[in-house]
Design a protein around this motif. Structure first.
Motif, short mmCIF file in Angstrom:
data_model
loop_
_atom_site.label_atom_id
_atom_site.label_comp_id
_atom_site.label_asym_id
_atom_site.label_seq_id
_atom_site.Cartn_x
_atom_site.Cartn_y
_atom_site.Cartn_z
N VAL A 21 0.85 -1.19 0.00
CA VAL A 21 0.00 0.00 0.00
C VAL A 21 0.88 1.23 0.00
N ALA A 22 0.36 2.32 -0.53
CA ALA A 22 1.05 3.60 -0.50
C ALA A 22 0.35 4.47 0.54
N VAL A 23 1.13 4.98 1.48
CA VAL A 23 0.60 5.79 2.58
C VAL A 23 1.13 7.21 2.42
N THR A 24 0.22 8.19 2.42
CA THR A 24 0.67 9.58 2.33
C THR A 24 1.12 10.06 3.69
N ILE A 37 5.02 6.82 1.37
CA ILE A 37 5.88 5.68 1.64
C ILE A 37 5.13 4.43 1.21
N THR A 38 5.85 3.36 0.94
CA THR A 38 5.23 2.09 0.57
C THR A 38 5.38 1.13 1.73
N GLY A 46 5.08 -9.04 1.08
CA GLY A 46 4.70 -8.22 -0.06
C GLY A 46 4.30 -8.98 -1.31
N THR A 47 4.09 -10.29 -1.22
CA THR A 47 3.70 -11.06 -2.40
C THR A 47 2.19 -11.22 -2.53
N GLY A 48 1.47 -11.19 -1.41
CA GLY A 48 0.02 -11.38 -1.44
C GLY A 48 -0.41 -12.82 -1.36
N LEU A 49 0.57 -13.73 -1.37
CA LEU A 49 0.27 -15.16 -1.33
C LEU A 49 1.01 -15.83 -0.17
#
Length: 61
Positions: A21-24, A37-38, A46-49
């Motif tokens: 996710v990108a957080v402002t 930031i990511t 960070g793979t989602g699996l």
């Protein structure tokens, strides 16, 4: 004859497949761009699996 197929990958239960996710951070820099930031899911890196485990069936000794 039947063919063996690999099971489909499981979606991470912690992030539901949305691993990054990108957080402002609020505000803008001198050029007017948003500061972001990511963040990555710690459970799936960070793979989602998530990796499935093989379960062996049969008699125990």
């Amino acid at each position: 004859m039947t063919h063996r197929t690999t099971p489909p990958p499981r979606i991470c239960p912690d992030c539901d497949g949305f691993a990054s996710v990108a957080v402002t951070l609020g505000g803008r820099d001198a050029r007017g761009h948003l500061r972001i930031i990511t963040a990555h899911c710690a459970a799936c890196s960070g793979t989602g699996l998530v990796h499935t485990r093989r379960v062996r069936e049969g008699a125990r000794a």
